[in-house]
Design a protein around this motif. Structure first.
Motif, short mmCIF file in Angstrom:
data_model
loop_
_atom_site.label_atom_id
_atom_site.label_comp_id
_atom_site.label_asym_id
_atom_site.label_seq_id
_atom_site.Cartn_x
_atom_site.Cartn_y
_atom_site.Cartn_z
N THR A 67 -2.43 9.33 -1.31
CA THR A 67 -2.51 8.62 -0.03
C THR A 67 -3.92 8.15 0.25
OG1 THR A 67 -0.66 9.92 0.85
CG2 THR A 67 -2.08 8.80 2.44
N ASP A 79 0.83 -1.20 0.00
CA ASP A 79 0.00 0.00 0.00
C ASP A 79 0.86 1.26 0.00
OD1 ASP A 79 -2.24 -1.54 -0.02
OD2 ASP A 79 -2.76 -1.22 2.08
N VAL A 80 1.92 1.25 0.79
CA VAL A 80 2.84 2.39 0.82
C VAL A 80 3.49 2.58 -0.57
CG1 VAL A 80 5.00 3.27 1.79
CG2 VAL A 80 3.31 2.18 3.28
N TYR A 81 3.82 1.48 -1.20
CA TYR A 81 4.44 1.53 -2.53
C TYR A 81 3.49 2.17 -3.55
CZ TYR A 81 6.21 -0.10 -7.04
OH TYR A 81 6.63 -0.17 -8.34
#
Length: 309
Positions: A116, A98-100
């Motif tokens: 985000t 998810d961060v990627y």
């Protein structure tokens, strides 16, 4: 403790849990069950698992575009499967992927908050529908669950239906809550603007449809993997079981959900008469589906091409 040590510790904990579950289920029985797996059903399950993640990527693309980002269909698929590769290889379950995804959108020039929130809402909407389907499955399986837990089935069905109805209504509380809460403007500002748009209800409906499709395809993939081992359960049983299995697999305490997914499968399928070894085997087949897709996604990490602003 450094983040790298924490990640390593989470990975070791997940593997230790997997080892414990295998030990308690009897490794020889798990291996025997997997050896008897019917390749045809395993392949059908893999196709359904891939379809589920294709739908997940399309859901994310629709949400990112609604929030003002630009994400092509091809890039949404590429980034989503690359994120799956990170999820399969790194400790932390779905968090790393998810961060990627959010990072790649920002690097492509997309608005930071929109990038985000597209990932956060995408993940939350999936969990929202997963819990709703699980609640409905519990209501439909009330007789079996009631006999196992010693609770009146009517009470279980009533509580689950009431809770599921309230749960499905939660998105409609977002606009008034954001209107009243004026803090954290930098973070909540883009979400507040989006929630006040006239097409908010239509977008919630679209997210619900996409999320339902994702969870149904995922449940079918798990069921096909189980059917390969001779486990045949009703759709209601699978609707109930996927909630604890998939939720536990998403916890950031393992690598690719290994260990937590198998432990949840043993507990969730026990009320339906599934032996621990068979439950572990079915969960491991589903884990292999994710590992296969993650490996394919990881192979594309070095390929060119990013979402265009």
């Amino acid at each position: 403790m450094k983040s790298s040590y924490k990640a390593l510790l989470r990975g070791l904990l997940g593997l230790a849990l997997l080892g414990l579950v295998l030990f308690l289920a009897d490794p020889s029985r798990v291996v025997a069950a997997l050896r008897q797996a019917k390749p045809g059903w395993v392949l059908v399950g893999l196709v359904l698992a891939i379809a589920s993640n294709v739908a997940s990527a399309l859901r994310w693309r629709a949400l990112a575009r609604w929030l003002g980002g630009e994400l092509s269909m091809g890039d949404s698929q590429r980034l989503y499967f690359q994120a799956m590769g990170l999820n399969a290889l790194l400790p932390g379950a779905v968090v790393g992927g998810d961060v990627y995804r959010a990072m790649m959108l920002r690097r492509a020039g997309q608005d930071t908050m929109a990038s985000t929130w597209s990932v956060i809402i995408d993940r939350v909407s999936g969990l929202w529908m997963l819990c709703a389907i699980g609640g409905l499955g519990a209501a439909l399986s009330a007789s079996r669950l009631g006999s196992e837990l010693g609770i009146d089935p009517v009470l279980i069905a009533a509580l689950m239906l009431t809770g599921t109805t309230a749960w499905l209504a939660l998105p409609w509380l977002i606009p008034p809550l954001l209107t009243r809460w004026r803090g954290l403007e930098r973070w909540l500002g883009p979400l507040r603007v989006a929630a006040q748009r006239p097409d908010f209800a239509a977008q919630v409906g679209l997210q619900a449809v996409w999320s339902a499709a994702v969870q149904v395809l995922s449940a079918a993939a798990l069921a096909m993997g189980a059917l390969a081992l001779g486990i045949s359960l009703s759709p209601a049983a699978w609707a109930f079981a996927i909630a604890p299995i998939f939720l536990m697999a998403a916890l950031p305490v393992s690598v690719g959900g290994w260990g937590t997914r198998e432990a949840a499968a043993v507990a969730a399928l026990a009320p339906f008469g599934v032996a621990p070894a068979a439950a572990v085997g079915a969960a491991m087949i589903y884990g292999l589906y994710s590992l296969f897709q993650g490996a394919a996604g990881a192979l594309t990490l070095g390929l060119p091409g990013r979402p265009k602003p």
